[in-house]
Design a protein around this motif. Structure first.
Motif, PDB file in Angstrom:
ATOM      1  N   VAL A   1      -1.631 -46.301 -45.199  1.00  0.00           N
ATOM      2  CA  VAL A   1      -3.190 -47.017 -44.669  1.00  0.00           C
ATOM      3  C   VAL A   1      -3.356 -47.612 -45.795  1.00  0.00           C
ATOM      4  O   VAL A   1      -4.302 -47.116 -46.639  1.00  0.00           O
TER       5      VAL A   1
ATOM      6  N   TYR B   1      -4.776 -51.119 -38.946  1.00  0.00           N
ATOM      7  CA  TYR B   1      -3.912 -50.539 -38.380  1.00  0.00           C
ATOM      8  C   TYR B   1      -2.509 -51.200 -38.443  1.00  0.00           C
ATOM      9  O   TYR B   1      -1.589 -50.685 -36.768  1.00  0.00           O
TER      10      TYR B   1
ATOM     11  N   SER C   1      -6.451 -51.604 -43.001  1.00  0.00           N
ATOM     12  CA  SER C   1      -7.331 -50.139 -42.743  1.00  0.00           C
ATOM     13  C   SER C   1      -7.133 -50.454 -40.679  1.00  0.00           C
ATOM     14  O   SER C   1      -7.822 -48.929 -40.149  1.00  0.00           O
TER      15      SER C   1
ATOM     16  N   LEU D   1       0.287 -50.232 -43.180  1.00  0.00           N
ATOM     17  CA  LEU D   1      -0.224 -50.434 -42.642  1.00  0.00           C
ATOM     18  C   LEU D   1      -1.702 -51.115 -43.080  1.00  0.00           C
ATOM     19  O   LEU D   1      -1.899 -50.664 -44.397  1.00  0.00           O
TER      20      LEU D   1
ATOM     21  N   GLY E   1      -1.131 -49.394 -48.677  1.00  0.00           N
ATOM     22  CA  GLY E   1      -0.560 -49.416 -47.477  1.00  0.00           C
ATOM     23  C   GLY E   1       0.772 -49.765 -47.140  1.00  0.00           C
ATOM     24  O   GLY E   1       0.459 -51.049 -47.023  1.00  0.00           O
TER      25      GLY E   1
END
Length: 170
Positions: free
Chosen positions: A33, A53, A51, A49, A47
């Motif tokens: 993430v 998600y 932050s 994802l 990430g």
């Protein structure tokens, strides 16, 4: 900051294919993430994802890789004459699947002696109508089983080239 989501996704798939070619037992990615700290810091954008998600293209490419390659046996690779294009071949459920790309701006599939294929998709699973090699990997379902044997043979030859001659005694 860093690379685009597209480049991140392409590099993720290339890394997984190369890991198979080098017989690595696993690959770790940093990180799952995105960080929530300083938005200008590149390390907060590595990430799969966001932050919040939501998925990034790298995760979408990883999910498709798992669908196509997960559980497959790695067979070996095919390369063109100058080593700038490669196809990494897998065998799964009676099918031969290749992940291929080039370091050049583009190359023809014929540079890897690939002429017969049943389907071609990009790293997200979208069908490719006029397949060519580029820096972005593509998946090919191959119809020519002799390519599997060529890939295995290439990999075996590369393996033995790395062994010092003094180790290859009778």
């Amino acid at each position: 900051i860093g690379v685009s989501e597209e480049i991140q996704a392409e590099n993720l798939i290339k890394t997984l294919a190369l890991a198979d070619d080098y017989d690595m037992s696993g690959v770790n990615f940093y990180e799952f993430v995105d960080g929530t700290g300083n938005a200008a810091a590149s390390e907060n954008h590595y990430g799969l994802l966001e932050s919040d998600y939501t998925s990034k293209k790298g995760l979408d490419a990883l999910v498709y890789f798992q669908d196509i390659i997960g559980g497959a046996d790695y067979a070996g690779k095919l390369t063109n004459s100058d080593g700038t294009s490669a196809a990494y071949l897998y065998h799964k459920n009676g099918k031969i699947i290749a992940i291929a790309w080039t370091q050049k701006s583009f190359a023809l599939l014929s540079s890897l002696n690939i002429s017969g294929y049943d389907s071609v998709t990009d790293i997200y699973g979208t069908n490719v109508s006029f397949p060519m090699l580029s820096g972005s990997p593509i998946y090919l379902e191959l119809s020519d089983s002799s390519l599997l044997y060529s890939a295995v043979n290439t990999s075996i030859n590369e393996y033995y080239e790395e062994i010092p001659d003094e180790c290859l005694t009778d």
